[in-house]
Each structure stands twice: as structure tokens, then as C-alpha cells.
Design a protein around this motif. Structure first.
Motif, PDB file in Angstrom:
ATOM      1  N   ALA A  92     -30.660  26.361 -19.194  1.00  0.00           N
ATOM      2  CA  ALA A  92     -30.714  26.348 -20.657  1.00  0.00           C
ATOM      3  C   ALA A  92     -31.632  27.427 -21.214  1.00  0.00           C
ATOM      4  N   GLN A  93     -32.635  27.862 -20.438  1.00  0.00           N
ATOM      5  CA  GLN A  93     -33.556  28.884 -20.934  1.00  0.00           C
ATOM      6  C   GLN A  93     -32.825  30.171 -21.283  1.00  0.00           C
ATOM      7  N   MET A  94     -31.764  30.477 -20.527  1.00  0.00           N
ATOM      8  CA  MET A  94     -31.025  31.704 -20.790  1.00  0.00           C
ATOM      9  C   MET A  94     -30.236  31.589 -22.092  1.00  0.00           C
ATOM     10  N   ASP A  95     -29.726  30.398 -22.376  1.00  0.00           N
ATOM     11  CA  ASP A  95     -29.024  30.199 -23.656  1.00  0.00           C
ATOM     12  C   ASP A  95     -30.005  30.289 -24.823  1.00  0.00           C
ATOM     13  N   ARG A  96     -31.208  29.753 -24.648  1.00  0.00           N
ATOM     14  CA  ARG A  96     -32.216  29.860 -25.709  1.00  0.00           C
ATOM     15  C   ARG A  96     -32.601  31.318 -25.931  1.00  0.00           C
ATOM     16  N   PHE A  97     -32.687  32.057 -24.839  1.00  0.00           N
ATOM     17  CA  PHE A  97     -32.997  33.479 -24.907  1.00  0.00           C
ATOM     18  C   PHE A  97     -31.911  34.219 -25.676  1.00  0.00           C
ATOM     19  N   GLY A  98     -30.644  33.960 -25.308  1.00  0.00           N
ATOM     20  CA  GLY A  98     -29.532  34.596 -26.012  1.00  0.00           C
ATOM     21  C   GLY A  98     -29.473  34.197 -27.471  1.00  0.00           C
ATOM     22  N   GLY A  99     -29.742  32.910 -27.747  1.00  0.00           N
ATOM     23  CA  GLY A  99     -29.735  32.446 -29.126  1.00  0.00           C
ATOM     24  C   GLY A  99     -30.828  33.088 -29.955  1.00  0.00           C
ATOM     25  N   SER A 100     -31.980  33.353 -29.337  1.00  0.00           N
ATOM     26  CA  SER A 100     -33.081  34.002 -30.047  1.00  0.00           C
ATOM     27  C   SER A 100     -32.707  35.430 -30.422  1.00  0.00           C
TER      28      SER A 100
ATOM     29  N   ALA B  62     -30.677  39.377 -34.482  1.00  0.00           N
ATOM     30  CA  ALA B  62     -29.631  40.334 -34.842  1.00  0.00           C
ATOM     31  C   ALA B  62     -28.989  39.969 -36.182  1.00  0.00           C
ATOM     32  N   ARG B  63     -28.888  38.694 -36.484  1.00  0.00           N
ATOM     33  CA  ARG B  63     -28.292  38.222 -37.734  1.00  0.00           C
ATOM     34  C   ARG B  63     -29.312  38.154 -38.865  1.00  0.00           C
ATOM     35  N   GLY B  64     -30.590  38.413 -38.522  1.00  0.00           N
ATOM     36  CA  GLY B  64     -31.608  38.362 -39.560  1.00  0.00           C
ATOM     37  C   GLY B  64     -32.029  36.966 -39.925  1.00  0.00           C
ATOM     38  N   THR B  65     -31.834  36.005 -39.011  1.00  0.00           N
ATOM     39  CA  THR B  65     -32.209  34.615 -39.273  1.00  0.00           C
ATOM     40  C   THR B  65     -33.378  34.215 -38.380  1.00  0.00           C
ATOM     41  N   GLU B  66     -33.924  33.043 -38.643  1.00  0.00           N
ATOM     42  CA  GLU B  66     -35.052  32.555 -37.870  1.00  0.00           C
ATOM     43  C   GLU B  66     -34.613  32.146 -36.469  1.00  0.00           C
ATOM     44  N   VAL B  67     -35.507  32.362 -35.523  1.00  0.00           N
ATOM     45  CA  VAL B  67     -35.240  31.941 -34.150  1.00  0.00           C
ATOM     46  C   VAL B  67     -35.153  30.414 -34.121  1.00  0.00           C
ATOM     47  N   PRO B  68     -34.162  29.858 -33.421  1.00  0.00           N
ATOM     48  CA  PRO B  68     -34.020  28.400 -33.385  1.00  0.00           C
ATOM     49  C   PRO B  68     -35.190  27.718 -32.679  1.00  0.00           C
ATOM     50  N   GLU B  69     -35.330  26.437 -32.922  1.00  0.00           N
ATOM     51  CA  GLU B  69     -36.391  25.642 -32.327  1.00  0.00           C
ATOM     52  C   GLU B  69     -36.355  25.771 -30.803  1.00  0.00           C
ATOM     53  N   GLY B  70     -37.531  26.042 -30.217  1.00  0.00           N
ATOM     54  CA  GLY B  70     -37.605  26.180 -28.768  1.00  0.00           C
ATOM     55  C   GLY B  70     -37.212  27.555 -28.260  1.00  0.00           C
ATOM     56  N   GLY B  71     -36.926  28.503 -29.184  1.00  0.00           N
ATOM     57  CA  GLY B  71     -36.510  29.833 -28.778  1.00  0.00           C
ATOM     58  C   GLY B  71     -37.697  30.753 -28.528  1.00  0.00           C
ATOM     59  N   TYR B  72     -37.384  32.028 -28.343  1.00  0.00           N
ATOM     60  CA  TYR B  72     -38.401  33.040 -28.040  1.00  0.00           C
ATOM     61  C   TYR B  72     -38.667  33.864 -29.303  1.00  0.00           C
ATOM     62  N   LYS B  73     -39.958  33.994 -29.679  1.00  0.00           N
ATOM     63  CA  LYS B  73     -40.275  34.526 -31.000  1.00  0.00           C
ATOM     64  C   LYS B  73     -40.996  35.874 -30.995  1.00  0.00           C
ATOM     65  N   GLY B  74     -41.260  36.446 -29.884  1.00  0.00           N
ATOM     66  CA  GLY B  74     -42.009  37.692 -29.856  1.00  0.00           C
ATOM     67  C   GLY B  74     -41.254  38.841 -30.495  1.00  0.00           C
ATOM     68  N   GLN B  75     -42.007  39.886 -30.851  1.00  0.00           N
ATOM     69  CA  GLN B  75     -41.411  41.080 -31.432  1.00  0.00           C
ATOM     70  C   GLN B  75     -40.424  41.736 -30.474  1.00  0.00           C
ATOM     71  N   TYR B  76     -40.651  41.529 -29.158  1.00  0.00           N
ATOM     72  CA  TYR B  76     -39.750  42.115 -28.174  1.00  0.00           C
ATOM     73  C   TYR B  76     -38.319  41.590 -28.337  1.00  0.00           C
ATOM     74  N   VAL B  77     -38.188  40.365 -28.870  1.00  0.00           N
ATOM     75  CA  VAL B  77     -36.851  39.799 -29.085  1.00  0.00           C
ATOM     76  C   VAL B  77     -36.122  40.582 -30.167  1.00  0.00           C
ATOM     77  N   ALA B  78     -36.854  40.941 -31.227  1.00  0.00           N
ATOM     78  CA  ALA B  78     -36.253  41.762 -32.281  1.00  0.00           C
ATOM     79  C   ALA B  78     -35.870  43.136 -31.742  1.00  0.00           C
TER      80      ALA B  78
END
Length: 555
Positions: free
Chosen positions: A174-182, A187-203
């Protein structure tokens, strides 16, 4: 005379005593190799052994009587200056200067091979370390094992083992799905979902994914998630590889957890362990009876809903290592993985292996670097690449290698940048650069290993100064230090040895001139000391290489 040669001379002396009837000892009781070690006090000689205390009872004599007989025989050995019997039967052995000094030429002749041996010859080892999730950058928590793991691989190989350094990519679950969801959310300009990855590197990853897949935002949700996950995974893993290479860390194998699931290896592992009689079914789940092997409780392999657990993947991964021909398996795990020790050893036992010999689990304690800034890209962590940019790979690697892995560690970053003798990595590297400077200056002054007529100028008997005796003794120890570091899985032994060698070299440099004074002629003493200088240079370079640290020619 090397320790091995002295050991052989002692064995020969024992055999001689048996042959002439002096010693009533079965021939097969004579050790092929007699252990010798450096005395704690320099005035007690160059080497010491307690072999007389070990064998006297079997021989029906007293340790001192046996020691005195061995001393008489050993004194006739070329290269041995004196043998003294101390206490109840210890032998203190002093070599003549020529026998001790011959090592300088032996080291230079051996070159990069000096220190390498066969203590672990025949051992085939899989060494797994770091194995960070590919969902973010490497940070300070991974750095210690990056440095120690790579150094350990180098040291094990130097001791004769065949080693495969392996990185286990935790790319399933599931961690990989959370990573992809983040990534998709950024990419869509929305907030990272609960339990996702929030660092600037994700952007940053989202920007890169969009550049390569501009159609991402037009895809249906499921397809967009898959693209974001797979492209982000590929980019993040590429960064991990690049950062490790910049840190001097190379892996022979990058093993994907996904392959265990996609190939059916997890299910096959469960059945293989069931055939061994250690798997049972209860409450709709499939369990491994790990309590048979000192674990505190049995472990679920397949949940009641049919989903395999991480533990099942661990079992499949262990069996994969076994099937790939690795009798020895070393796991280097983080400080929060103490609970894995018994369960991994239970897997080994359930698979028919010996958990005392076929698997080792080493736990590294936490490390903190004072003065380091938290990563702006990754949030509340210190990134490995920032440490390398700030302090340098050499300073970080050496500083981490010089302490046992199981001790908590706090380093002061600014201290590692200082070019003073208080900075261990500078101290050792400066010693190497000084040996190189001596070489350059010797060439300018016409000091060479050969005389002007081309004849050999090396005369080991000229290396008779007290500091030269100490320095030669340190050089002699290097192969045994490497072997011990490999056997005990302790790279810090090499680092601490290098610091002692550097200190002994600096003292010798202050006391004994390699280069003549301007009004002096070049003598064989200068030429012979150049061999000793170059021997130290070679050993410092060999030792630093085992730690993955450079040996600079100039500083």
C-alpha cells in the motif's frame, strides 16, 4: 620476518622437540599456526606467545620448561635476535633490525594486495543493507549503513570471502499506492491525501512526471494513479542510485520485492515451509510456527483475507538468497528493527539452515549530525546528499566507519570540516599526503630506491631507530587487523588502526630524515627510509580504500 613466518618457526621448533624426543607430544597436537601477538609494552620485544602454557600439560611438562626449550631452538632461527622467557612460560621474541626492516620492501612489492588474505576464503555471503523504501530520498538514518555496509563488503572481500552487496527494494504494498497518490495530487494541484508523502520532493517528482507524461491529467483516476506511481518510482529509485554512487557505494544486486509476488515466490515459500512441518492454519490465516525457534510468538504469513504479510515476503526473500547460492546471509538493519532478529533467524531455522551460521542480523544505532540543516525538499529529515554536499563523502564515511555500529553516535559537522589533527579523517589523509610529498621531494633531491649505478640500496638493518621499529610493527599488523575486522564485522578496527599508524608515521617523520640536509650526501640510510615511507603510504592507501575513503596526494 612476518608474523606468519615467525608462527611457522615456532611450529618448526615444536616439531623438532618432538622429533628428538625432548617433547612427549603427539605429532597431530602440534599447531599448524602458533598465535603470536604484539606485547603491550614495547620493551618486552616485538612479539609474544603463550604456546608453552597451552601445550605443557599435554606434553607432561611445565610451561616454563617447555618455554625455555623453545627459546633455545628459536634463537637459532635467522632473523631472531633474542627470546626471553617471562612469568610462568610466556615467550617474548625480539627480531633483529634486518629481519624486521625487510617488511618495508615486502609491503611496497605487494602494493594494493598487502593486507588482503584468506581468513574467510570459501565463504559466499549475501550482504544486504540500506534497503530504504523507494518513496523518498535517502536520509541520515540510512547513511550509517551506507558507509558501514559498503566498507564491510570491501573488508569481507579483502579477507577472501565472495560477497554480493544487495539492496532490497521495498516496492510492493500500500505504501507504493500512497506514494503514487501523493505525486498525482501534487500534479493536479490538490492536497496530498491522508497518510501520503508531503515533502517538496514529491512536488518535484510530480513536475518531472508531467514533463514526461503530459497526458497524466487527462487519464482516468486508476490509470493516472498507476502512471504517477510507476514514473515516480522510477525517478526516485534513479535518484537513490545516483546519491549512493556519489557516496562511493555500489550494489551488485538491486532486488525488487515485487518480483517475489509477481513470480509466485511468496506462495511457494509458504508451501516449502509447510513441507518442512512448520506452517499451520488457524482462524482462516496461515501461520509459521516461529516459537519453535525462540521467537516470542508465531507469525502470520497469509491473512484471513488471503493477503500475504510482509513476513511472508521476508521468508520468500530469505529462500531466494538461499536458492541463489548464498550460504551466508548478513542483514544490516536499523535501530528500530530489533524485533526482526528472532523472526529472521526463525525463518532460517524453518528453512533447514543453521541460524547460528547461515544468518547474521546486525543492528545499527541512531546517528545525529550536529549543525546539519533539515531538508527543505523532504521535510523533517537530513538528506544524505545534503551531508555529502556540506561535509564531503570522505569525512562522512570515515567518521561513521570509526565507531562500532551498535553504539549511538552524534557527530559535529563543523568539526569534520576542520583541517586539524583533532579531525581523524584529516589526520589520516594528511599522513598519506605527507608520504606523497616526501616521495616528490625525494625525486627532486635525487633520493631513489636504487643507487646511481643501478644497484639495490635497500639495507633493512639500517631501519634501527626506535620509531622505525614501532612503525614496522604497525605495518606488520595490518593483515591481521583486516582479517579481524572481517571476522567480527567491525570496520571501525581498520579506522582506528589507520589513526595509530598515522600517529606513528608522524613521530618517525619528526625523528628520522628521509631526505639529506642540503650539505649532506645521499646515503643508503636515506634510500632505505624511502622504502619505509612508501610502505606506510601503501598501507594508508589500502586501509582508506577499505573504508571507501580517498587517499589524497596533496592537501
Amino acid at each position: 620476518m612476518t608474523p606468519d613466518e615467525l608462527s611457522g618457526a615456532l611450529s618448526a621448533a615444536l616439531a623438532s622437540a618432538v622429533a628428538d624426543g625432548t617433547l612427549a607430544l603427539p605429532a597431530d597436537a602440534i599447531p599448524a599456526s602458533v598465535h603470536v601477538e604484539r606485547p603491550r609494552q614495547r620493551e618486552h620485544g616485538d612479539w609474544a606467545t603463550n604456546v608453552a602454557l597451552q601445550l605443557a600439560k599435554k606434553a607432561g611438562t611445565t610451561p616454563r620448561a617447555l618455554a625455555e626449550d623453545l627459546a633455545r631452538r628459536l634463537e637459532a632461527t635467522p632473523g631472531v635476535k633474542a627470546v626471553d622467557v617471562a612469568g610462568p612460560g610466556f615467550l617474548n621474541i625480539t627480531l633483529d633490525a634486518a629481519a624486521a626492516g625487510e617488511l618495508a620492501r615486502a609491503v611496497v612489492t605487494a602494493g594494493p594486495a598487502y593486507g588482503r588474505g584468506d581468513a574467510l576464503a570459501g565463504q559466499v555471503i549475501n550482504l544486504e543493507y540500506i534497503s530504504a523504501n523507494p518513496t523518498g530520498p535517502l536520509h541520515i538514518g540510512h547513511t550509517r549503513w551506507a558507509a558501514l555496509g559498503d566498507s564491510l563488503a570491501r573488508i569481507l572481500r579483502a579477507a577472501g570471502a565472495e560477497v554480493a552487496a544487495e539492496y532490497y527494494i521495498n516496492d510492493a504494498g500500500a505504501q507504493m499506492d500512497r506514494f503514487g497518490g501523493s505525486i498525482l495530487a501534487r500534479a493536479r494541484g490538490t492536497e496530498v491525501p491522508e497518510g501520503g508523502y508531503k515533502g517538496q520532493y514529491v512536488a518535484e517528482l510530480a513536475t518531472k512526471v508531467l514533463a514526461e507524461r503530459p497526458d497524466l491529467l487527462d487519464l482516468p483516476d486508476d490509470e493516472a494513479l498507476e502512471v504517477a506511481r510507476e514514473e515516480g518510482y522510477r525517478l526516485q529509485l534513479a535518484e537513490i542510485r545516483q546519491v549512493l554512487e556519489s557516496f562511493g557505494v555500489h550494489f551488485d544486486v538491486w532486488f525488487s520485492e515485487r518480483t517475489l509476488h509477481e513470480s509466485g515466490a511468496v506462495g511457494k515459500a509458504v508451501e516449502r515451509l509447510r513441507e518442512q512441518g512448520h506452517v499451520y492454519d488457524q482462524d482462516g490465516a496461515v501461520w509459521l510456527r516461529t516459537t519453535d525457534f525462540t521467537d516470542d510468538k508465531d507469525r502470520v504469513m497469509i491473512r484471513a483475507n488471503g493477503e500475504p504479510t510482509y513476513f511472508a515476503a521476508d521468508a520468500a526473500y530469505y529462500l531466494s538468497k538461499k536458492d541463489r547460492g548464498f550460504p551466508g546471509k548478513i542483514y544490516l538493519l536499523g535501530a528500530d528493527h530489533h524485533g526482526y532478529i528472532n523472526r529472521l533467524k526463525a525463518i532460517a531455522a524453518a528453512a533447514g539452515d543453521d541460524p547460528e551460521t547461515n544468518i547474521e542480523v546486525l543492528i545499527g544505532q541512531l546517528v545525529n549530525v550536529g549543525g546539519a540543516k533539515l531538508s527543505k525538499r523532504a521535510g523533517n529529515i537530513i538528506e544524505l546528499r545534503d551531508l555529502v554536499d556540506w561535509i564531503g563523502a570522505d569525512a562522512v564515511r570515515y567518521s561513521l566507519a570509526r565507531f562500532p555500529a551498535d553504539t549511538p553516535l552524534e557527530l559535529q559537522g563543523e568539526d569534520l570540516l576542520k583541517q586539524t589533527n583533532d579531525n581523524p579523517v584529516f589526520y589520516v589523509q594528511y599522513a598519506h599526503s605527507r608520504t606523497a610529498a616526501v616521495d616528490r621531494n625525494a625525486a627532486d633531491r635525487g633520493v631513489a630506491r636504487l643507487r646511481e649505478d643501478g644497484s639495490d640500496a635497500f639495507d633493512p638493518s639500517l631501519l634501527s631507530h626506535e620509531t622505525e621499529s614501532v612503525l614496522l610493527g604497525q605495518l606488520t599488523e595490518f593483515p591481521r587487523i583486516v582479517a579481524a575486522a572481517a571476522q567480527h564485522r567491525e570496520p571501525h578496527r581498520v579506522a582506528r588502526y589507520l589513526e595509530q599508524l598515522a600517529g606513528d608515521y608522524h613521530k618517525w617523520y619528526a625523528e628520522c630524515r628521509v631526505l639529506p640536509y642540503p650539505d649532506e650526501d645521499v646515503t643508503d640510510t636515506h634510500r632505505t627510509r624511502l622504502w619505509l615511507n612508501d610502505a606506510v603510504r601503501q598501507v594508508l592507501a589500502n586501509g582508506l580504500d577499505l573504508l571507501g575513503v580517498s587517499a589524497p596526494e596533496r592537501m
